[in-house]
Design an enzyme around this catalytic site. Structure first.
Site, PDB file in Angstrom:
ATOM      1  CB  ALA A  73      10.143  10.614   0.078  1.00  0.00           C
ATOM      2  CB  CYS A 135      12.768   5.128  11.532  1.00  0.00           C
ATOM      3  SG  CYS A 135      12.433   4.823  13.271  1.00  0.00           S
ATOM      4  CB  ILE A 198       0.655  -1.537   7.670  1.00  0.00           C
ATOM      5  CG1 ILE A 198      -0.182  -1.095   6.481  1.00  0.00           C
ATOM      6  CG2 ILE A 198       0.470  -2.975   8.052  1.00  0.00           C
ATOM      7  CD1 ILE A 198       0.006  -1.870   5.187  1.00  0.00           C
ATOM      8  N   GLY A 224      -2.922   5.522   0.358  1.00  0.00           N
ATOM      9  CA  GLY A 224      -4.087   5.661  -0.497  1.00  0.00           C
ATOM     10  C   GLY A 224      -4.680   4.321  -0.900  1.00  0.00           C
ATOM     11  N   GLY A 251      -5.180   3.174   3.324  1.00  0.00           N
ATOM     12  CA  GLY A 251      -6.090   3.202   2.191  1.00  0.00           C
ATOM     13  C   GLY A 251      -7.550   3.399   2.508  1.00  0.00           C
TER      14      GLY A 251
END
Length: 310
Positions: A73, A135, A198, A224, A251
């Protein structure tokens, strides 16, 4: 002795020496760090997202590694578009001789702010502008992310596209929506040249001893290995709905991960958290692993892999 597979790709109007793209936010906006990643083997590099004003982001702790990935974050820390433009210009001057395109990334809280940032970022002459619509839309939808609403996503796409001339734009979509394919189709119809899929998935990690979430912001973005199955599903759904190139992101830490992303329908593959796990040489390692797979399975070019699993 058979020739090695061709790793170069065509991404819209850009030619990349390989399909690996540094994902936004991983190496910040430092020109020398972006140059380092270009030298490490990236086919293209994306700078960290910038907005209309500078942001300090959230207080620490802002990142935690857990069993299956990372949760962060950061809070869209950035110097603001006015300060980012000269950094991007310097970065482009460093990496252009290497044959590596530079992608800018922008975000904003309203459509008008997106217009402002888009109009300013073109001065850096990036090879592509990634539009981060994950956002919150602070004006019209009471904090609902632009990516969660088709009308909002279309409004941003049209606004940015009308301000950037011939620079291609890629709309970065969020995974936590009911129908990502429908939103992708809508933004392509509105003028998007590419789709980036994404962004991270919202998540939380709790410290049971402290009896509270680990991150100061409580919720963070999941990246990840745990994100890969979600990213693959999203890319496949988008690929069924649109014909524009997709930068599949989420990932990817190994060559096999990258191969899977291509087979799901991506044209290029975003690499981010792999740098946490494998260091800057992640690009070199992933490319070698991709090449070994392609040689073993008699694939002669990346193009043969795209959408293979569909």
């Amino acid at each position: 002795m058979p020739s090695k597979p061709f790793l170069s790709i065509v991404l819209g109007n850009l030619k990349l020496k390989n399909p690996l793209v540094l994902a936004s936010g991983v190496m910040g906006t430092s020109p020398t760090l972006l140059q380092r990643i270009a030298l490490a083997g990236a086919g293209a590099v994306t700078a960290k997202s910038c907005g209309p004003q500078a942001r300090e982001g959230h207080p620490n702790p802002v990142m935690v590694e857990w069993e299956h990935g990372l949760l962060n974050a950061i809070g869209l820390t950035n110097p603001g578009v006015e300060e980012e433009v000269p950094l991007l210009k310097e970065a482009k001057a460093l990496i252009k001789p290497l044959g590596v395109p530079l992608f800018a990334s922008i975000f904003a809280g309203t459509v008008d702010e997106f217009i402002l940032v888009a109009e300013k970022i073109v001065a850096a002459e990036p090879d592509l502008i990634e539009v981060n619509i994950s956002c919150p839309n602070v004006k019209d939808d009471y904090g609902l992310p632009f990516a969660a609403d088709t009308a909002s996503a279309v409004a941003v796409t049209q606004a940015v596209k009308s301000r950037v001339g011939d620079i291609p734009i890629s709309i970065k979509l969020a995974p936590n929506v009911p129908d990502i394919g429908r939103i992708a189709q809508a933004v392509v119809d509105a003028g998007a040249n590419l789709i980036t899929a994404i962004n991270t998935m919202p998540g939380m990690v709790i410290d049971p001893d402290a009896v509270q979430p680990v991150l100061s912001n409580k919720v963070g973005g999941l990246s990840g290995p745990a994100l890969k199955p979600i990213a693959l599903r999203c890319v496949a759904e988008i690929a069924r709905c649109v014909s524009v190139p997709i930068i599949g992101t989420g990932g990817v830490t190994t060559g096999q991960d990258a191969i899977e992303m291509l087979m799901a329908g991506a044209t290029a593959v975003g690499v981010g958290s792999a740098l946490w796990y494998r260091g800057p040489e992640a690009f070199t390692l992933i490319l070698k692993e991709m090449q070994s797979f392609m040689e073993e399975h008699n694939y002669r070019s990346v193009k043969e892999l795209i959408g293979k699993a569909l």
